[in-house]
Design a protein around this motif. Sequence first.
Motif, short mmCIF file in Angstrom:
data_model
loop_
_atom_site.label_atom_id
_atom_site.label_comp_id
_atom_site.label_asym_id
_atom_site.label_seq_id
_atom_site.Cartn_x
_atom_site.Cartn_y
_atom_site.Cartn_z
N UNK A 1 11.47 -14.85 -74.32
CA UNK A 1 11.83 -16.11 -74.96
C UNK A 1 13.07 -16.67 -74.27
N UNK A 2 14.12 -16.88 -75.05
CA UNK A 2 15.37 -17.40 -74.48
C UNK A 2 16.30 -16.27 -74.02
N UNK A 3 15.90 -15.01 -74.30
CA UNK A 3 16.81 -13.89 -74.01
C UNK A 3 16.62 -13.38 -72.59
N UNK A 4 17.68 -13.48 -71.76
CA UNK A 4 17.53 -12.92 -70.41
C UNK A 4 17.66 -11.40 -70.47
N UNK A 5 16.69 -10.69 -69.92
CA UNK A 5 16.76 -9.22 -69.88
C UNK A 5 17.17 -8.76 -68.48
N UNK A 6 16.70 -9.46 -67.45
CA UNK A 6 17.09 -9.16 -66.06
C UNK A 6 17.38 -10.48 -65.36
N UNK A 7 18.43 -10.50 -64.56
CA UNK A 7 18.81 -11.73 -63.87
C UNK A 7 19.07 -11.46 -62.39
N UNK B 1 6.11 -7.03 -67.73
CA UNK B 1 7.27 -7.80 -68.21
C UNK B 1 7.07 -9.28 -67.92
N UNK B 2 7.62 -10.15 -68.80
CA UNK B 2 7.49 -11.60 -68.58
C UNK B 2 8.44 -12.10 -67.48
N UNK B 3 7.97 -11.99 -66.26
CA UNK B 3 8.77 -12.38 -65.09
C UNK B 3 8.82 -13.90 -65.00
N UNK B 4 10.03 -14.46 -64.90
CA UNK B 4 10.13 -15.91 -64.74
C UNK B 4 10.46 -16.30 -63.29
N UNK B 5 11.02 -15.35 -62.57
CA UNK B 5 11.35 -15.65 -61.17
C UNK B 5 11.39 -14.34 -60.39
N UNK B 6 11.09 -14.43 -59.09
CA UNK B 6 11.22 -13.27 -58.22
C UNK B 6 9.92 -12.50 -58.07
N UNK B 7 9.99 -11.45 -57.25
CA UNK B 7 8.78 -10.67 -56.97
C UNK B 7 9.06 -9.18 -57.07
N UNK B 8 7.97 -8.45 -57.36
CA UNK B 8 7.99 -6.99 -57.38
C UNK B 8 6.82 -6.53 -56.53
#
Length: 258
Positions: free
Chosen positions: A16-22, A55-62
């Motif tokens: 949601x609005x909570x950042x877990x990883x940045x 995980x709900x990834x919003x940006x970046x790659x794994x």
Amino acid sequence: MINTAVHIDNLSVYYGQTPALAGVCLDVADGDYLGIIGPNGGGKSTLLKAILGLAPVVEGTVQIYGKSPGKSRALVGYVPQFAAMDRRFPITLFEVVLTGCLKQGLTPFFRFTAKDKEIAHELLERVGIASLANRQIAELSGGEFQKMLIARALAINPRLLLLDEPTASVDAVSRDQIYGLLAELNQNMTIILVTHDLLAISSKVHRLACLNSRLVYHGEPELSGEIVNSLYGCPVDLIAHGVPHRVLKEHGEENQID
Ligand code: ADP
């Protein structure tokens, strides 16, 4: 031959609005044994879930051995947090380990093969709980339960093993057995261990990552009592035996990710 087990680039995850990883960037070499430490809510479990593609990834790659998480499931074993499991479920230890052999999920008239059962028995031997095979999981000690979860994760013979606090709720003897087992497994698989067990950091893992939404440190596991006492300057607080510590000696520029 790909010698990077995990490549994470600029990963941000939000619930949601909570950042877990940045903006997390992290490379884990093939054959490595990485410990991940950090405060509660620092995103450690989320990082493992991102590697699993959950995980709900919003940006970046794994990438896992050069593949997306969705395409690398067969390479990755996962030992979830003890607290995430319902121990009241009526199932035996052997049956739980057997579920690790499921590849495509359950289909109508599905039956485990004799080979699956042989693998499950071998794994129980390997983790040292074969004599408990027919015990209900509600009747297991914390250590036995964790060994069962490790056996289940090994059923696919993974190249990368992820463990989320496998020594939580475990007695001292079982904890040593689990670390012994992980050291053996590390001879032919990459291990990523999320832990609050600071002793493990100094003596067991080969590399350390320090996570507090951002990756604060990635490098040598330079942990000792002396270091624990002199670790101001690291923005990550850890709780060990109820006592907040600062853990890393110095965070040189070369080790700073951001
Ligand atoms: P850690 O494993 O380091 O304790 P987590 O990865 O579990 O941290 O959590 C990181 C942050 O994301 C925390 O703020 C946590 O509350 C939040 N979080 C984790 N899982 C969920 C979820 N399923 N829904 C909403 N928020 C979550």
